[in-house]
Design a protein around this motif. Structure first.
Motif, PDB file in Angstrom:
ATOM      1  N   VAL A  12      65.834  25.621  28.608  1.00 48.81           N
ATOM      2  CA  VAL A  12      65.514  25.436  27.159  1.00 48.81           C
ATOM      3  C   VAL A  12      64.444  24.632  27.473  1.00 48.81           C
ATOM      4  CG1 VAL A  12      65.937  24.047  25.562  1.00 48.81           C
ATOM      5  CG2 VAL A  12      68.175  24.102  26.393  1.00 48.81           C
ATOM      6  N   GLY A  13      63.222  25.496  27.767  1.00 45.72           N
ATOM      7  CA  GLY A  13      61.388  25.016  27.150  1.00 45.72           C
ATOM      8  C   GLY A  13      61.181  26.425  28.507  1.00 45.72           C
ATOM      9  N   THR A  14      59.719  26.655  27.580  1.00 45.56           N
ATOM     10  CA  THR A  14      59.349  27.473  28.636  1.00 45.56           C
ATOM     11  C   THR A  14      57.688  26.881  29.543  1.00 45.56           C
ATOM     12  OG1 THR A  14      58.248  27.935  27.117  1.00 45.56           O
ATOM     13  CG2 THR A  14      60.277  29.132  27.419  1.00 45.56           C
ATOM     14  N   GLY A  15      57.301  25.838  29.676  1.00 45.20           N
ATOM     15  CA  GLY A  15      56.893  24.848  31.193  1.00 45.20           C
ATOM     16  C   GLY A  15      56.394  25.137  31.815  1.00 45.20           C
ATOM     17  N   VAL A  16      55.879  24.994  32.438  1.00 44.86           N
ATOM     18  CA  VAL A  16      55.604  25.193  33.625  1.00 44.86           C
ATOM     19  C   VAL A  16      57.256  25.172  34.138  1.00 44.86           C
ATOM     20  CG1 VAL A  16      54.440  22.648  34.350  1.00 44.86           C
ATOM     21  CG2 VAL A  16      54.576  24.488  36.539  1.00 44.86           C
ATOM     22  N   GLY A  44      54.153  23.900  26.554  1.00 42.89           N
ATOM     23  CA  GLY A  44      53.387  23.067  26.431  1.00 42.89           C
ATOM     24  C   GLY A  44      52.141  23.403  27.086  1.00 42.89           C
ATOM     25  N   THR A  45      52.470  24.100  29.089  1.00 45.37           N
ATOM     26  CA  THR A  45      52.058  23.658  30.117  1.00 45.37           C
ATOM     27  C   THR A  45      50.372  24.105  29.800  1.00 45.37           C
ATOM     28  OG1 THR A  45      53.867  23.535  31.520  1.00 45.37           O
ATOM     29  CG2 THR A  45      51.213  24.743  32.393  1.00 45.37           C
ATOM     30  N   GLY A  46      50.341  25.050  28.672  1.00 43.95           N
ATOM     31  CA  GLY A  46      48.975  25.675  28.370  1.00 43.95           C
ATOM     32  C   GLY A  46      47.921  24.752  27.820  1.00 43.95           C
ATOM     33  N   THR A 195      62.686  20.688  28.622  1.00 43.06           N
ATOM     34  CA  THR A 195      61.415  20.597  26.728  1.00 43.06           C
ATOM     35  C   THR A 195      60.510  20.210  26.823  1.00 43.06           C
ATOM     36  OG1 THR A 195      63.076  18.854  26.866  1.00 43.06           O
ATOM     37  CG2 THR A 195      64.165  20.519  26.088  1.00 43.06           C
ATOM     38  N   GLY A 196      59.548  19.354  27.679  1.00 41.07           N
ATOM     39  CA  GLY A 196      58.686  18.855  27.978  1.00 41.07           C
ATOM     40  C   GLY A 196      58.714  16.928  26.965  1.00 41.07           C
ATOM     41  N   GLY A 197      57.346  16.609  26.575  1.00 37.79           N
ATOM     42  CA  GLY A 197      57.798  15.386  26.159  1.00 37.79           C
ATOM     43  C   GLY A 197      57.964  14.714  24.590  1.00 37.79           C
ATOM     44  N   LEU A 198      57.655  13.513  24.681  1.00 36.24           N
ATOM     45  CA  LEU A 198      57.150  12.958  23.002  1.00 36.24           C
ATOM     46  C   LEU A 198      56.489  12.302  22.726  1.00 36.24           C
ATOM     47  CD1 LEU A 198      57.141   9.649  24.611  1.00 36.24           C
ATOM     48  CD2 LEU A 198      59.438   9.884  25.118  1.00 36.24           C
ATOM     49  N   GLU A 209      53.187  21.474  19.238  1.00 35.28           N
ATOM     50  CA  GLU A 209      53.686  20.281  17.827  1.00 35.28           C
ATOM     51  C   GLU A 209      55.873  20.434  17.956  1.00 35.28           C
ATOM     52  OE1 GLU A 209      53.929  22.798  14.409  1.00 35.28           O
ATOM     53  OE2 GLU A 209      51.763  22.680  14.444  1.00 35.28           O
ATOM     54  N   VAL A 210      55.416  21.475  19.324  1.00 34.39           N
ATOM     55  CA  VAL A 210      57.055  21.174  20.057  1.00 34.39           C
ATOM     56  C   VAL A 210      57.407  20.135  20.984  1.00 34.39           C
ATOM     57  CG1 VAL A 210      57.507  23.965  20.125  1.00 34.39           C
ATOM     58  CG2 VAL A 210      56.337  22.130  22.020  1.00 34.39           C
ATOM     59  N   ALA A 211      56.588  18.957  20.697  1.00 34.38           N
ATOM     60  CA  ALA A 211      56.936  17.754  22.052  1.00 34.38           C
ATOM     61  C   ALA A 211      57.882  16.495  20.918  1.00 34.38           C
ATOM     62  CB  ALA A 211      55.938  17.398  22.512  1.00 34.38           C
ATOM     63  N   THR A 212      58.900  17.193  20.805  1.00 35.30           N
ATOM     64  CA  THR A 212      59.568  16.133  19.582  1.00 35.30           C
ATOM     65  C   THR A 212      60.714  15.151  20.240  1.00 35.30           C
ATOM     66  OG1 THR A 212      60.851  18.576  19.436  1.00 35.30           O
ATOM     67  CG2 THR A 212      58.625  17.597  17.732  1.00 35.30           C
ATOM     68  N   ALA A 213      61.120  15.081  21.656  1.00 37.21           N
ATOM     69  CA  ALA A 213      61.811  14.718  23.056  1.00 37.21           C
ATOM     70  C   ALA A 213      63.147  15.189  22.162  1.00 37.21           C
ATOM     71  CB  ALA A 213      61.639  13.385  21.963  1.00 37.21           C
ATOM     72  N   ASP A 214      63.279  16.801  21.944  1.00 39.86           N
ATOM     73  CA  ASP A 214      64.327  17.635  21.971  1.00 39.86           C
ATOM     74  C   ASP A 214      65.574  17.277  23.692  1.00 39.86           C
ATOM     75  OD1 ASP A 214      63.206  18.323  19.828  1.00 39.86           O
ATOM     76  OD2 ASP A 214      63.258  20.322  20.011  1.00 39.86           O
TER      77      ASP A 214
END
Length: 531
Positions: A12-16, A44-46, A195-198, A209-214
């Motif tokens: 779940v997620g497409t960052g690094v 979000g890595t980008g 999923t990255g951050g919050l 925008e996708v950094a919603t703590a999912d």
């Protein structure tokens, strides 16, 4: 359920971290499926600018070493790093970077040698970069292209809403929503959260925008533990635009590494005499001092004077473009900057192989708390952690499948879940006011009461509802952790408890949800409702 898919591993997620894991899983022969709320190449890595902090055996400063990198990381982490995790992750860094380069990533350098810069908290030039200040974009490009050419399926614009359990109660996959809100199930014995951050908990952030703590909310609902959520790193130099909200352009720390200095509204040096590393002090120190100096002068922002850096536009094209877009020329005038929510040092508790306390659930990248960052992340350690732990997590999944520790289960198809949601603007305004850089018991309690009162239970039938529920749950967990930690350490600053307390608080605040949905501290205290 209107659709279904199957895999050995769902990422779940497409960052690094997520794409590194997907690529390694494919190499190991695992059927892998990736879910992302955005396009496959939009992780979000980008947005990361600075680079990858790594000590490579063939190219490093005289006297630099992995051990010195470890020491810098432990110093920045303010006593809360897991030293074993730090050593293992940093020791794997050079090999992880070599694999990334083999996948097609191109870093800056001349004559075969890679260029290196220095950032806050580092005692050596060990941060490699790409495109000047576009390292994340290059890493994202290389990994996304490798996933595409490797034939790894990606469900774009799909939202992971809820863990799915098997008939024995074990994790059996993911309930997800397609772009039209239709629910479906991805059956898989292993789920990796990347999923990255919050950052979207706050009104101003450097996060997408996708950094919603999912991921944190998903893991808590699956029964996992989260820790160190109070340690939200505020980047000290986000580009300031009066009245702007949402994602703010980042002015990478490498600008200060190349000689830029911070000034207050009077033109005085902000970091002179504050820390031995001055403008290259750890981020928590710089952000707190900027916050204090802005309050003292009554100004809206501070300033970063980079006018002495030669060829600024060529060295920092991303920063230069962002500045020029708002009418600032950093070659001739100081850049207006303020702090913005940047990185979550805490997250879902995992080991260095990405395993959580829930069989079949793994996490890597910013969503995870491996123990590398402690109370304050050392600059440019994040991309490195994603590369290392993403690969190790895929290897852990393969080992666990072979060893029978996890296995495919028949899922018990759940109804559409429901959870408390809070109006996003109200939540962000509340968290910014009371859970930002300077915190107090009264402010944290007021924030908790505001969110409690504003919460409305709704079915999670849309991506927006899933995100708002994740933000609401994670905000309550962060507030509980910040309220509990009655000291100031790293990126957690309490105005009513300004001193660091190593006797009582050289430990993490850990939280879980019980079966009734009550949030409780597993390190000490009894349950408290978040309903």
């Amino acid at each position: 359920m209107t659709w279904e898919a199957r895999a050995d591993l769902v990422v779940v997620g497409t960052g690094v971290a997520g794409l590194t894991a997907a690529l390694r899983a494919r190499e190991l022969g695992l059927r892998t499926l990736v879910i992302t709320k955005d396009a496959a190449a939009a992780g979000g890595t980008g947005w990361a600018q600075g680079g990858v902090a790594v000590v490579r055996p063939d190219e490093h400063d005289e006297g630099d070493s992995v051990q010195r990198h470890v020491t810098d990381t432990l110093t920045a982490g303010a006593g809360l790093c897991d030293e074993r995790a730090v050593r293992e992750i940093l020791a794997d860094g050079a090999a992880a970077v070599a694999r990334l380069r083999a996948a097609g990533a191109r870093f800056d350098g001349t004559g075969g040698a890679l260029a290196r810069t220095r950032e806050g908290g580092h005692t050596a030039f060990r941060v490699i970069h790409a495109g000047g200040d576009a390292t994340g974009a290059e890493v994202q490009r290389a990994l996304s292209e490798a996933v595409g050419t490797g034939g790894i399926p990606v469900l774009e614009r799909h939202c992971a809403a809820e863990p799915v359990r098997g008939d024995g109660g074990t994790l059996a996959g993911v309930l997800a929503l397609d772009p039209h809100g239709n629910p479906g199930v991805v059956r898989a014995p292993a789920v990796l959260l990347a999923t990255g951050g919050l950052g979207r908990l706050y009104a101003a952030t450097t996060n997408p925008e996708v950094a919603t703590a999912d991921g944190i909310a998903f893991a808590l609902r699956a029964g996992a533990t989260a820790a160190d959520l109070e340690f939200v790193q505020f980047h000290p130099t986000a580009l300031h635009v009066p009245g702007a909200r949402g994602r703010r352009p980042l002015v990478t720390e490498a600008v200060r590494g190349e000689g830029a200095v911070l000034l207050d509204a009077r033109g005085d040096r902000i970091m002179a005499g504050v820390h031995p590393l001055a403008d290259l002090a750890p981020r928590d120190v710089v952000a707190a001092e900027i916050d204090r100096r802005i309050a003292e002068t009554g100004a809206e922002c501070a300033y970063l004077d980079a006018t002495g850096i030669p060829e600024f536009a060529a060295r920092f094209p991303t920063v230069f473009g962002s500045c020029r877009a708002v009418g600032v020329d950093p070659r001739r005038e100081p850049i207006p900057v303020t702090s913005a929510a940047h990185y979550s040092c805490g997250g879902v508790v995992t080991d260095v192989d990405g395993r959580t306390g829930v069989a079949g659930l793994y996490a890597a990248g910013e969503v995870a708390r491996t123990g590398l960052h402690g109370a304050n992340r050392l600059a440019s350690n994040s991309l490195l952690e994603g590369l290392v732990v993403g690969g190790r997590a895929a290897e852990a999944v393969a080992r666990d499948l072979r060893g029978g520790l996890i296995a495919a289960r028949r899922p018990v198809l759940p109804p559409v879940p429901a959870a408390a949601v809070v109006d996003r603007e109200l939540l962000q305004r509340t968290m910014t006011a009371h859970a930002g850089i300077g915190r107090t018991a009264d402010g944290l309690a007021a924030a908790r009461a505001t969110l409690d009162k504003a919460g409305i239970v709704r079915p999670l039938r849309t991506r927006e509802a899933v995100e708002d529920a994740a933000l609401a749950l994670t905000a309550q967990a962060l507030l509980a952790a910040a309220e509990a930690r009655t000291e100031s350490r790293g990126s957690h600053r309490r105005r009513d408890h300004p001193a660091r307390d190593d006797v009582r608080w050289r430990r993490s605040v850990a939280l879980r949800l019980d079966v009734s949905g009550w949030l409780f501290r597993t390190d000490r205290e009894p349950p408290r409702s978040v309903a």
